[in-house]
Design an enzyme around this catalytic site. Structure first.
Site, PDB file in Angstrom:
ATOM      1  N   GLY A   1       5.402   3.753  -6.316  1.00  0.00           N
ATOM      2  CA  GLY A   1       4.218   2.882  -6.255  1.00  0.00           C
ATOM      3  C   GLY A   1       3.008   3.554  -6.895  1.00  0.00           C
ATOM      4  O   GLY A   1       1.870   3.324  -6.478  1.00  0.00           O
TER       5      GLY A   1
ATOM      6  N   LYS B   1       6.179  -0.966   9.179  1.00  0.00           N
ATOM      7  CA  LYS B   1       5.525   0.353   9.242  1.00  0.00           C
ATOM      8  C   LYS B   1       5.844   1.082  10.563  1.00  0.00           C
ATOM      9  O   LYS B   1       5.949   2.298  10.570  1.00  0.00           O
ATOM     10  CB  LYS B   1       4.012   0.209   9.035  1.00  0.00           C
TER      11      LYS B   1
ATOM     12  N   TYR C   1       4.571  -6.875   8.527  1.00  0.00           N
ATOM     13  CA  TYR C   1       4.060  -5.609   7.979  1.00  0.00           C
ATOM     14  C   TYR C   1       4.084  -4.526   9.058  1.00  0.00           C
ATOM     15  O   TYR C   1       4.559  -3.408   8.827  1.00  0.00           O
ATOM     16  CB  TYR C   1       2.648  -5.829   7.433  1.00  0.00           C
TER      17      TYR C   1
ATOM     18  N   VAL D   1       9.201   6.851 -14.489  1.00  0.00           N
ATOM     19  CA  VAL D   1      10.522   6.288 -14.171  1.00  0.00           C
ATOM     20  C   VAL D   1      10.272   4.891 -13.599  1.00  0.00           C
ATOM     21  O   VAL D   1       9.659   4.736 -12.563  1.00  0.00           O
ATOM     22  CB  VAL D   1      11.350   7.162 -13.190  1.00  0.00           C
TER      23      VAL D   1
HETATM   24  N1  NAP Z   1      -4.466  -0.666   0.968  1.00  0.00           N
HETATM   25  C1  NAP Z   1      -4.377  -0.657   2.281  1.00  0.00           C
HETATM   26  O1  NAP Z   1      -5.198  -1.291   2.992  1.00  0.00           O
HETATM   27  C2  NAP Z   1      -3.313   0.188   2.948  1.00  0.00           C
HETATM   28  C3  NAP Z   1      -3.528   0.597   4.284  1.00  0.00           C
HETATM   29  C4  NAP Z   1      -2.544   1.338   4.917  1.00  0.00           C
HETATM   30  C5  NAP Z   1      -1.375   1.667   4.242  1.00  0.00           C
HETATM   31  N2  NAP Z   1      -1.198   1.263   2.955  1.00  0.00           N
HETATM   32  C6  NAP Z   1       0.079   1.608   2.292  1.00  0.00           C
HETATM   33  O2  NAP Z   1      -0.177   2.354   1.122  1.00  0.00           O
HETATM   34  C7  NAP Z   1       0.899   2.141   0.180  1.00  0.00           C
HETATM   35  C8  NAP Z   1       0.315   1.832  -1.191  1.00  0.00           C
HETATM   36  O3  NAP Z   1      -0.377   0.595  -1.115  1.00  0.00           O
HETATM   37  P1  NAP Z   1      -1.624   0.218  -2.042  1.00  0.00           P
HETATM   38  O4  NAP Z   1      -2.718  -0.157  -1.118  1.00  0.00           O
HETATM   39  O5  NAP Z   1      -1.849   1.243  -3.072  1.00  0.00           O
HETATM   40  O6  NAP Z   1      -1.054  -1.139  -2.667  1.00  0.00           O
HETATM   41  P2  NAP Z   1      -0.971  -1.654  -4.198  1.00  0.00           P
HETATM   42  O7  NAP Z   1      -2.189  -1.265  -4.935  1.00  0.00           O
HETATM   43  O8  NAP Z   1      -0.618  -3.081  -4.106  1.00  0.00           O
HETATM   44  O9  NAP Z   1       0.262  -0.822  -4.777  1.00  0.00           O
HETATM   45  C9  NAP Z   1       1.573  -1.063  -4.336  1.00  0.00           C
HETATM   46  C10 NAP Z   1       2.534  -0.267  -5.202  1.00  0.00           C
HETATM   47  O10 NAP Z   1       3.863  -0.481  -4.733  1.00  0.00           O
HETATM   48  C11 NAP Z   1       4.678  -0.806  -5.860  1.00  0.00           C
HETATM   49  N3  NAP Z   1       5.793  -1.675  -5.490  1.00  0.00           N
HETATM   50  C12 NAP Z   1       5.758  -2.824  -4.770  1.00  0.00           C
HETATM   51  N4  NAP Z   1       6.997  -3.348  -4.693  1.00  0.00           N
HETATM   52  C13 NAP Z   1       7.820  -2.504  -5.369  1.00  0.00           C
HETATM   53  C14 NAP Z   1       9.211  -2.498  -5.643  1.00  0.00           C
HETATM   54  N5  NAP Z   1      10.033  -3.466  -5.213  1.00  0.00           N
HETATM   55  N6  NAP Z   1       9.719  -1.482  -6.381  1.00  0.00           N
HETATM   56  C15 NAP Z   1       8.920  -0.499  -6.849  1.00  0.00           C
HETATM   57  N7  NAP Z   1       7.589  -0.443  -6.620  1.00  0.00           N
HETATM   58  C16 NAP Z   1       7.059  -1.442  -5.886  1.00  0.00           C
HETATM   59  C17 NAP Z   1       3.734  -1.532  -6.802  1.00  0.00           C
HETATM   60  O11 NAP Z   1       4.295  -1.501  -8.112  1.00  0.00           O
HETATM   61  P3  NAP Z   1       4.024  -2.677  -9.187  1.00  0.00           P
HETATM   62  O12 NAP Z   1       2.806  -2.258  -9.940  1.00  0.00           O
HETATM   63  O13 NAP Z   1       5.234  -2.659 -10.016  1.00  0.00           O
HETATM   64  O14 NAP Z   1       3.844  -3.944  -8.390  1.00  0.00           O
HETATM   65  C18 NAP Z   1       2.488  -0.678  -6.671  1.00  0.00           C
HETATM   66  O15 NAP Z   1       2.599   0.471  -7.470  1.00  0.00           O
HETATM   67  C19 NAP Z   1       1.756   1.020   0.772  1.00  0.00           C
HETATM   68  O16 NAP Z   1       2.911   1.567   1.364  1.00  0.00           O
HETATM   69  C20 NAP Z   1       0.860   0.395   1.826  1.00  0.00           C
HETATM   70  O17 NAP Z   1       1.582  -0.213   2.852  1.00  0.00           O
HETATM   71  C21 NAP Z   1      -2.142   0.543   2.287  1.00  0.00           C
END
Ligand code: NAP
Length: 283
Positions: A11, A160, A156, A55
């Protein structure tokens, strides 16, 4: 000769993944960037001055997972795996489409477990009680919602909570080995994972939201420590633990906000039907 430190960030094309990749590159790691979108990953690679590799692939696909790991290990031994890829969803549980629910559990829980399973096969953990002898670290990116059930985020939160349970079990199971397993739990963060309605709800409820850059700095403090878990942000880091001991008190605190939260379900529903209408119109 100093050995190259290699890490793999899933991600990496997202908000938190990109910020973490930046921090790891500054700390001297060669970063293997994983995501599904080659253009976004190429953009990040340029930013990291090519001290990185790409990758590409969908982590829910078994063949893609194996290929990703084969390609990643071709660059050398991986010292750090960051299971960060994830998606979210906010709605009334009964409005959640079955397909969406299954997909969410797959991306957020099953895929990181299966990916870790394959990753460990390539490492062959061996016994070691000396923490200086850590061969590789696995960090699973969870959430404050991995410890606090919250209305509108049932799937969600389930994913988690599951990831937290998996991480804790594996960390304890491998405590006598040369593999370290840790859990990193951000609270709300400004990235594309949150819809405008979720951002609006957080503002309206007074829930703090961090920048991905701040979260990545917190991530680095976990990497530099020998801790097994890190929760980001006050008071969420307190509530995450408090909920485990006195859940009834948290039930009551959240119930005072329920009406307000439910107003955002309705907004979410209306905005989804508007976008469905516009999709139909586009066709
Ligand atoms: N933002 C928040 O409020 C928050 C809070 C707590 C925890 N988190 C956790 O932090 C992590 C990162 O989230 P983020 O906030 O950075 O979200 P984001 O900006 O939406 O990024 C999500 C990433 O996951 C990748 N992804 C999604 N589905 C995938 C799949 N099937 N195969 C490969 N890659 C995939 C996406 O790739 P693509 O570009 O290809 O879509 C993107 O790189 C997550 O696990 C999330 O649950 C986020």
């Amino acid at each position: 000769m100093k050995q190259e430190k290699i890490c793999l960030v899933t991600g990496a094309s997202g908000g938190i993944g990109r910020a973490i990749s930046r921090e790891l590159a500054s700390a001297g790691y060669t970063v293997i960037l994983q995501g599904r979108d080659l253009d976004k990953l190429t953009d990040i690679r340029k930013e990291l001055r090519y001290n990185s590799h790409i990758v590409c692939g969908d982590l829910t696909d078994e063949n893609a997972r194996n290929r990703i790991l084969n390609e990643a290990f071709d660059y050398g031994d991986i010292e750090l795996l960051v299971n960060n890829a994830g998606i979210s969803s906010f709605s009334d549980f009964q409005d959640l489409a079955k397909r969406e629910l299954v997909n969410l559990m797959d991306i957020n829980l099953l895929s990181p477990m299966l990916f870790t399973h394959e990753f460990l096969k390539r490492l062959s953990p061996s016994k070691s009680t000396n923490t200086n002898k850590v061969k590789a670290t696995i960090v699973n990116v969870g959430s404050a919602f991995g410890s606090i059930g919250y209305p509108g985020f049932s799937a969600y939160c389930a994913s988690k909570f599951g990831l937290y349970g998996f991480t804790e079990s594996l960390s304890r199971e491998l405590a006598d080995s040369n593999i370290r397993v840790a859990y990193f739990a951000p609270r709300a963060t400004h990235t594309n994972i949150n819809s405008d309605i979720v951002d609006e709800m957080n503002r309206s409820l007074g829930n703090a939201s961090d920048s991905p850059e701040f979260v990545a700095k917190e991530f680095m403090t976990l990497i530099r420590s020998n801790k097994a878990r890190k929760f980001v942000g006050w008071p969420e880091k307190f509530f995450a633990r408090f909920n485990g001991v006195f859940p009834e008190i948290v039930d009551r605190a959240i119930s005072t906000k329920l009406n307000k939260i439910k107003r955002f379900f309705n907004k979410s529903r209306t905005s989804e039907s508007v976008s469905e209408i516009s999709l139909v119109e586009e066709k």
